[in-house]
Design a protein around this motif. Structure first.
Motif, short mmCIF file in Angstrom:
data_model
loop_
_atom_site.label_atom_id
_atom_site.label_comp_id
_atom_site.label_asym_id
_atom_site.label_seq_id
_atom_site.Cartn_x
_atom_site.Cartn_y
_atom_site.Cartn_z
N VAL A 147 17.49 -34.30 -2.29
CA VAL A 147 18.75 -33.14 -1.66
C VAL A 147 18.53 -31.49 -1.48
N TRP A 148 18.36 -30.15 -1.35
CA TRP A 148 18.35 -29.00 -1.85
C TRP A 148 20.22 -28.76 -0.91
N LEU A 149 20.44 -27.15 -1.01
CA LEU A 149 21.22 -26.58 -0.74
C LEU A 149 20.43 -25.01 0.54
N THR A 150 22.23 -25.06 1.26
CA THR A 150 21.44 -24.00 2.37
C THR A 150 21.80 -22.98 2.21
N PRO A 151 20.99 -21.47 2.57
CA PRO A 151 21.28 -20.86 2.59
C PRO A 151 23.12 -20.45 2.19
N GLY A 152 24.14 -21.40 2.68
CA GLY A 152 25.50 -20.88 2.74
C GLY A 152 25.98 -21.73 2.40
N ALA A 153 25.81 -22.49 1.52
CA ALA A 153 25.85 -23.64 0.44
C ALA A 153 27.57 -23.34 -0.36
N THR A 154 28.52 -24.01 -0.71
CA THR A 154 29.44 -24.34 -1.60
C THR A 154 29.61 -24.72 -2.32
N LEU A 155 28.39 -25.39 -1.74
CA LEU A 155 29.02 -26.96 -3.43
C LEU A 155 27.16 -26.44 -4.32
N THR A 156 27.28 -27.19 -5.68
CA THR A 156 26.01 -27.17 -6.21
C THR A 156 25.41 -28.14 -6.48
N LEU A 157 24.08 -28.46 -6.78
CA LEU A 157 23.58 -29.11 -7.12
C LEU A 157 23.52 -29.97 -8.41
N GLU A 158 24.32 -29.04 -9.50
CA GLU A 158 25.11 -29.61 -10.78
C GLU A 158 25.85 -30.83 -9.89
N THR A 159 26.57 -29.89 -8.80
CA THR A 159 28.00 -30.99 -9.10
C THR A 159 27.89 -32.48 -8.13
N LEU A 160 26.76 -32.50 -7.35
CA LEU A 160 26.48 -33.39 -7.17
C LEU A 160 25.96 -34.75 -7.83
N GLU A 161 24.71 -33.71 -8.56
CA GLU A 161 24.48 -34.25 -9.59
C GLU A 161 25.92 -35.63 -10.63
N GLN A 162 26.61 -35.06 -10.51
CA GLN A 162 27.32 -35.07 -12.06
C GLN A 162 28.42 -35.99 -10.51
#
Length: 247
Positions: free
Chosen positions: A124-139
């Motif tokens: 999973v990777w973020l879009t340019p306009g993402a409001t979520l973070t990969l750190e949040t998804l990981e946790q």
């Protein structure tokens, strides 16, 4: 270089829904965008009727899958009792349906497909306009708010998802992330083939910079409204890659 969140999916039974017609409920060989967003949404605690939360997740991430094993097809035969239509009567719960008079009860026959012992890696990777973070998804995947399932409630994961963030130049590098073996003789037990299927969204050359051998299909699995089970189309790119000798 791009940062990815990668994790592993394995279960004795998994079911990746496809468009269903009539009494048959088929399963794809690998999880699509809808299934992965559903998994992330459950981990984050986003309910199906939370349109704002669902849309935020939908607009924040892009997904890709590496299929090491599609698993073996299992078809489960079902019978279900449901009441017929009655004027002025609304059945709001399954309990209401089962309390209907026996004379109005009908039997529905159906079959549901599952994948047995499938093994997939998700990136999973973020879009340019993402409001979520990969750190949040990981946790969230490490400590999910709701129980996680691989398609249906009868399909809980049988191994840790082991989510981790990796930085890679190409998507394929991220999807090739190594995870601890599930069992000692994983190759034979899970019937791992000599090639892997890579599926991704974005651009044809995004996997490893090459377009040779890449196929594309319109897939209707991009969630538009979870409450109404509405899905829209997206382009999914696919390519089979033979494993290198000794890998």
């Amino acid at each position: 270089m791009t940062e990815y969140l990668v994790f592993r999916l394995y279960a004795p039974l998994a079911s990746w829904g496809e468009p269903a017609v009539g009494e048959t409920r088929p399963s794809a060989t690998h999880p699509g965008r809808g299934a992965i967003l559903g998994l992330l949404g459950a981990a984050l605690g986003i309910r199906r009727d939370d349109d704002e939360g669902q849309n935020e997740l939908h607009e924040s991430v892009r997904v890709a899958v590496k299929q090491r094993s599609p698993g073996i097809l299992l078809r489960d035969y079902h019978t279900a009792q449901v009441p017929g239509e009655r004027k002025g009567v609304v059945y709001r719960t399954r309990r209401d349906e089962l309390s209907a008079p026996r004379k109005v009860i009908n039997t529905i026959l159906s079959s549901r497909d599952y994948r047995c012992d499938g093994l997939w890696t998700v990136a999973v990777w973020l879009t340019p306009g993402a409001t979520l973070t990969l750190e949040t998804l990981e946790q969230a995947l490490k400590t999910p708010h709701f129980p996680l399932y691989l398609g249906r409630k009868a399909c809980p994961p049988a191994a840790p998802l082991d989510p981790r963030r990796v930085t890679a130049e190409r998507l394929k590098e991220a999807l090739d992330t190594e995870f601890p073996k599930l069992i000692r003789d994983e190759q034979q037990a899970l019937r791992l083939s000599s090639e892997s299927l890579y599926c991704w969204e974005g651009e044809a050359a995004m996997l490893d910079g090459k377009e040779e051998g890449v196929e594309s299909n319109d897939i209707w699995d991009s969630p538009l409204n979870r409450r109404r089970w509405q899905f829209g189309p997206r382009i999914e790119y696919r390519r089979f890659v033979r494993l290198e000798e000794g890998s």
